[in-house]
Design a protein around this motif. Structure first.
Motif, PDB file in Angstrom:
ATOM      1  N   ASN A   1       0.832  -1.196   0.000  1.00  0.00           N
ATOM      2  CA  ASN A   1       0.000   0.000   0.000  1.00  0.00           C
ATOM      3  C   ASN A   1       0.871   1.252   0.000  1.00  0.00           C
ATOM      4  O   ASN A   1       1.691   1.456   0.908  1.00  0.00           O
ATOM      5  N   LEU A   2       0.713   2.091  -1.010  1.00  0.00           N
ATOM      6  CA  LEU A   2       1.406   3.373  -1.102  1.00  0.00           C
ATOM      7  C   LEU A   2       0.393   4.473  -0.826  1.00  0.00           C
ATOM      8  O   LEU A   2      -0.647   4.546  -1.494  1.00  0.00           O
ATOM      9  N   ASN A   3       0.684   5.326   0.160  1.00  0.00           N
ATOM     10  CA  ASN A   3      -0.305   6.282   0.636  1.00  0.00           C
ATOM     11  C   ASN A   3       0.214   7.706   0.580  1.00  0.00           C
ATOM     12  O   ASN A   3       1.375   7.972   0.896  1.00  0.00           O
ATOM     13  N   PHE A   4      -0.664   8.625   0.168  1.00  0.00           N
ATOM     14  CA  PHE A   4      -0.381  10.058   0.258  1.00  0.00           C
ATOM     15  C   PHE A   4      -1.538  10.704   0.995  1.00  0.00           C
ATOM     16  O   PHE A   4      -2.703  10.555   0.599  1.00  0.00           O
ATOM     17  N   SER A   5      -1.236  11.418   2.100  1.00  0.00           N
ATOM     18  CA  SER A   5      -2.290  11.926   2.979  1.00  0.00           C
ATOM     19  C   SER A   5      -2.092  13.394   3.305  1.00  0.00           C
ATOM     20  O   SER A   5      -0.989  13.939   3.224  1.00  0.00           O
ATOM     21  N   GLY A   6      -3.191  14.003   3.724  1.00  0.00           N
ATOM     22  CA  GLY A   6      -3.160  15.373   4.223  1.00  0.00           C
ATOM     23  C   GLY A   6      -4.070  15.507   5.426  1.00  0.00           C
ATOM     24  O   GLY A   6      -5.059  14.772   5.558  1.00  0.00           O
ATOM     25  N   SER A   7      -3.739  16.420   6.328  1.00  0.00           N
ATOM     26  CA  SER A   7      -4.589  16.682   7.498  1.00  0.00           C
ATOM     27  C   SER A   7      -4.826  18.180   7.626  1.00  0.00           C
ATOM     28  O   SER A   7      -4.003  19.005   7.202  1.00  0.00           O
TER      29      SER A   7
END
Length: 470
Positions: free
Chosen positions: A164-170
């Motif tokens: 799983n390759l993830n790109f996130s923002g908060s």
């Protein structure tokens, strides 16, 4: 020649659907889901994952937690899973109900040791916004039986890995409320191999034992079947095979995409709760040279085929409470929607059904409770316990010996400097004993191979991660 891979037959009536059946873990979360996203989490049995921000691994759990970071942080490492899954029981082969061979379905340590890697990075942009990226493994592991395994139709080798390759923002919405969103790209690889096992002995016994031939002929006559046609079908089925002959060999890879989201609410600096959601994912496997035994005959069919693997969505609700300056408790409830995996249905491009098997998976829950104690400024200690329900309903498999399991864990973090630290973790898992049967019909139902299994599972997990803030 005997012992070589057969390229014109496949006796397991499975196509790419067996890509699923190989992800046996028995040492992680239910079915073939993996929980090992970080070492710090391992030490507390992954309790509080949606509410704790120990390090950059929050990218894999609840992206809203990135709002708690004041510095950039990098974390990398892995968890080594040492599984001890043992299978016990007999396997038999029958022709028209006449037992023609009996062997052993017993195999120790069917899941070899595996390393589950992870790597994460979080970067706060300002007081309200942060971004992060990460790599971890949410699903998969490997089951491996001996080449001469009598129940090779159910065992063999199966390897499934979903990276799983993830790109996130908060984003911090208010003083106490934060939200996060992530996009996931999943790269899945799978390999399946099945062997003839007891089938070789069964066919040889029928060919060389007049008493068995007479019993089978009598059964055939009672059913209005021609004995010559029966023996011809059996001969075609068992030609030139040994126990270790590979009757199935499949490999595939595919990309799929999903998303995850989370919320974090801080009552104050000592108490907070988090909620995280990970979306369902459908992976479309393709095989240009798929092999399948015709469901009602003995002839092999070769063509382009495929299977859609329906991976579940899951929720997690967590709490974190700092009870004293040094001691905190945390807990989690995780709910995984395995019920969307109702069956395995593989077809060829021309619409012909290659394989159909009802799975009847059920939604399952995981409960975890953990503690953290800051012994000194440099050393933090952890402990935890968790109970993980099985996702299997009425259908168990030698490739997925899924069972209820209990986690007992300890861990620690040591800070070499204020910015450099190492996480260590250990977990002991004990699974509930289960009993189940598997059977396989071949040659238009003339031959039935059945294994009567008992499974016992336990595992030790060892974790190590390095963390750096800058």
């Amino acid at each position: 020649e005997k012992g070589n891979k057969m390229t014109t037959s496949k006796l397991t009536k499975t196509l790419l659907s067996t890509l699923l059946l190989g992800a046996a873990t028995g040492a992680s979360a239910a079915a073939f889901q993996l929980a090992e996203v970080s070492t710090s989490g391992l030490g507390r049995a992954y309790a509080g994952e949606a509410a704790i921000a120990d390090n950059a691994s929050v990218v894999a759990t609840n992206p809203a937690l990135m709002s708690l970071f004041k510095q950039k942080e990098f974390s990398a490492g892995g968890v080594y899973v040492d599984s001890r899954i043992h299978m016990y029981g007999p396997v038999t082969a029958k022709v028209l109900g006449v037992e023609v061979a009996k062997g052993s379905a017993t195999q120790n340590s069917v899941v070899p040791g595996s390393l589950v890697p992870n790597m994460y990075f979080v970067a706060p942009i300002n007081d309200k916004f942060a971004i992060g990226t990460g790599m971890n493994v949410n699903f998969g592991l490997k089951s491996e039986y001996d080449g001469n395994y009598d129940a090779g139709l159910f065992g063999g080798t199966t390897d499934l890995t979903a990276i799983n390759l993830n790109f996130s923002g908060s984003y911090r919405i208010s003083e106490g409320l934060s939200a996060g969103l992530g996009l996931n790209a999943i790269y899945a690889k799978a390999k399946v191999e099945r062997t003839a096992g007891i089938l070789d002995t069964a066919i040889d016994n029928v060919r060389t034992t007049p008493a068995l031939q007479q019993q089978i002929a009598a059964r055939a006559a009672a059913k209005g079947m021609q004995p010559n046609g029966l023996m011809q079908s059996l001969g075609n089925l068992g030609a030139k095979i040994e126990k270790n002959t590979a009757l199935t060999h499949l490999q595939g890879n595919a990309w799929a995409f999903g998303w995850n989201a989370g919320l974090l609410y801080e009552f104050n600096d000592r108490n907070r709760i988090g909620v995280a959601y990970h979306s369902k994912v459908d992976i479309d496997f393709k095989d240009n040279t798929a092999l399948s035994y015709a469901p009602r005959g003995t002839a092999a069919y070769v063509g382009e085929g495929g299977l859609t693997l329906h991976l579940p969505s899951y929720w997690e609700v967590s709490g974190f409470h700092q009870l004293t300056d040094k001691f905190s408790v945390h807990y989690s409830y995780k709910y995984t929607q395995w019920s969307r995996l109702k069956d395995l249905h593989a077809t060829y491009n021309n619409g012909q059904v290659a394989f159909h098997k009802d799975e009847g998976y059920r939604n399952n829950s995981r409960f975890a409770l953990g503690t953290t104690y800051d012994l000194t400024e440099e050393l933090t200690l952890r402990a935890g316990i968790a109970y993980d329900e099985s996702a299997a309903g009425e259908h168990h498999s030698a490739s997925i010996p899924d069972t209820d399991r209990t986690w007992y864990t300890v861990g620690a973090t040591y800070k070499f400097t204020p910015n450099l630290s190492v996480d260590l973790g250990f977990a002991h898992l004990r699974g509930k004993r289960i009993s189940f049967k598997e059977n396989q019909s071949l040659a238009n139902g003339l031959v039935v191979v059945e294994a009567d299994y008992q499974s016992k599972a336990k595992a030790n997990l060892y974790g190590l991660n390095l963390n750096y803030r800058f």
